[in-house]
Design a protein around this motif. Structure first.
Motif, PDB file in Angstrom:
ATOM      1  N   SER A 143       0.561  -1.308   0.314  1.00  0.00           N
ATOM      2  CA  SER A 143       0.062  -0.203   0.287  1.00  0.00           C
ATOM      3  C   SER A 143       0.920   1.271  -0.140  1.00  0.00           C
ATOM      4  O   SER A 143       0.689   2.202  -0.338  1.00  0.00           O
ATOM      5  N   SER A 195      -0.853   6.226   2.936  1.00  0.00           N
ATOM      6  CA  SER A 195      -2.041   5.479   3.027  1.00  0.00           C
ATOM      7  C   SER A 195      -2.150   5.118   3.945  1.00  0.00           C
ATOM      8  O   SER A 195      -3.164   4.976   4.841  1.00  0.00           O
ATOM      9  N   VAL A 241      -6.827   2.325  -3.195  1.00  0.00           N
ATOM     10  CA  VAL A 241      -5.781   1.300  -2.412  1.00  0.00           C
ATOM     11  C   VAL A 241      -5.742   2.129  -0.876  1.00  0.00           C
ATOM     12  O   VAL A 241      -6.091   0.839   0.112  1.00  0.00           O
ATOM     13  N   SER A 242      -5.978   3.313  -0.714  1.00  0.00           N
ATOM     14  CA  SER A 242      -5.672   3.734   0.697  1.00  0.00           C
ATOM     15  C   SER A 242      -7.419   3.415   1.462  1.00  0.00           C
ATOM     16  O   SER A 242      -7.740   2.369   2.668  1.00  0.00           O
ATOM     17  N   LEU A 280      -7.128  -0.404   1.996  1.00  0.00           N
ATOM     18  CA  LEU A 280      -5.923  -1.130   2.872  1.00  0.00           C
ATOM     19  C   LEU A 280      -6.766  -1.511   3.962  1.00  0.00           C
ATOM     20  O   LEU A 280      -5.983  -2.571   4.657  1.00  0.00           O
ATOM     21  N   PHE A 298      -5.664  -6.995  -3.949  1.00  0.00           N
ATOM     22  CA  PHE A 298      -5.110  -6.270  -3.266  1.00  0.00           C
ATOM     23  C   PHE A 298      -3.664  -5.720  -4.372  1.00  0.00           C
ATOM     24  O   PHE A 298      -3.264  -4.446  -4.807  1.00  0.00           O
ATOM     25  N   ALA A 335      -2.771  -2.411  -6.315  1.00  0.00           N
ATOM     26  CA  ALA A 335      -1.704  -1.233  -6.745  1.00  0.00           C
ATOM     27  C   ALA A 335      -0.858  -1.317  -7.646  1.00  0.00           C
ATOM     28  O   ALA A 335      -0.389  -0.270  -8.244  1.00  0.00           O
TER      29      ALA A 335
END
Length: 264
Positions: free
Chosen positions: A124, A131, A179-180, A183, A205, A209
């Motif tokens: 991340s 993030s 992405v954030s 997370l 994920f 990313a």
């Protein structure tokens, strides 16, 4: 006398226009003094009425507080006893949790959780700098959700609902990138999910990313330099897991040393 000399009054009547001597007036002062005494009496009487009213209000509030305390004692018992019982229950819970942590903390599982979660955090930070640093509280909440799911404090449906809520909060309320926003969900699934859930969540994920990194150039918004993806704020769940491992290892080492000393 000069003014009287210029007057048109006949001479025979001028003696009547002489000024009369001023006499000291005493009775009006006595009247004023009597009026002031009456006024002060009235004021003191009003103050006594206010004093009686204040005492009456105080007695009413005293009776009302006694009634409230009587209701409290009737429904929940003695508050002091309840407080002591709550303190004893809290101390017993902490003691049992600590004893269970020392005796049954799964070191291998916690180590695997730390490794997988650290990998997700690194991915991340590489794709979306800061993030991790800008949402420590959300990651803490995600860790609590994962702990409750492992202990079966919440149902599986409610668990997935909370994860969707975390993603929606980050994406819709905080206006963060995907992405954030994903997370916290990815860290929880990588930490407490089944093996196939961990593989799917971490793979998805990672793909997200890579797609995000390919579309956006990583630039620091403040310095205009490339961000190294350094995590300045370690999430609290990871710290707790590391402390659990440290406490378990320290307890085992202390017990081993104590047993060795007893044998020797």
């Amino acid at each position: 006398m000069a003014a009287r000399g210029q007057s048109s009054m006949p001479e025979r009547f001028r003696y009547l226009s002489k000024e009369a001597p001023d006499k000291s007036v005493r009775w009006p002062w006595l009247i004023v003094l009597g009026f002031m005494l009456y006024a002060w009496r009235t004021v003191l009487w009003e103050l006594s009425n206010w004093r009686k009213s204040i005492f009456a209000i105080g007695r009413f509030l005293q009776y009302l507080s006694k009634f409230a305390l009587a209701l409290l004692f009737h429904f929940i018992g003695n508050p002091l006893t309840s407080l002591i019982h709550a303190i004893e229950t809290t101390l017993y819970t902490i003691r049992s949790f600590y004893s269970g942590l020392i005796a049954y903390a799964p070191i291998s599982d916690l180590t695997l959780i730390i490794m997988l979660t650290s990998a997700v955090l690194a991915i991340s930070e590489a794709a979306a700098p800061d993030s991790v640093n800008r949402q420590p509280y959300i990651l803490t909440v995600a860790g609590l959700i994962g702990f409750c799911a492992v202990k079966n404090y919440i149902t599986e449906l409610f668990f997935w609902t909370l994860l969707v809520g975390l993603f929606g909060y980050g994406s819709l309320v905080k206006k963060r990138d995907y992405v954030s926003s994903s997370l916290p969900v990815a860290t929880v699934l990588a930490a407490v999910g089944e093996p196939w859930v961990r593989v799917i969540s971490m793979g998805s994920f990672l793909g997200l990313a890579i797609f995000h990194y390919s579309r956006k150039k990583i630039v620091d918004s403040k310095e205009g330099e490339e961000n190294n993806g350094v995590v300045n704020r370690v999430p609290i769940p990871l710290i707790c897991a590391a402390l659990a491992i440290g406490v378990r290892v320290a307890a085992k080492w202390a017990g081993y040393r104590h047993l060795t000393w007893m044998i020797a």
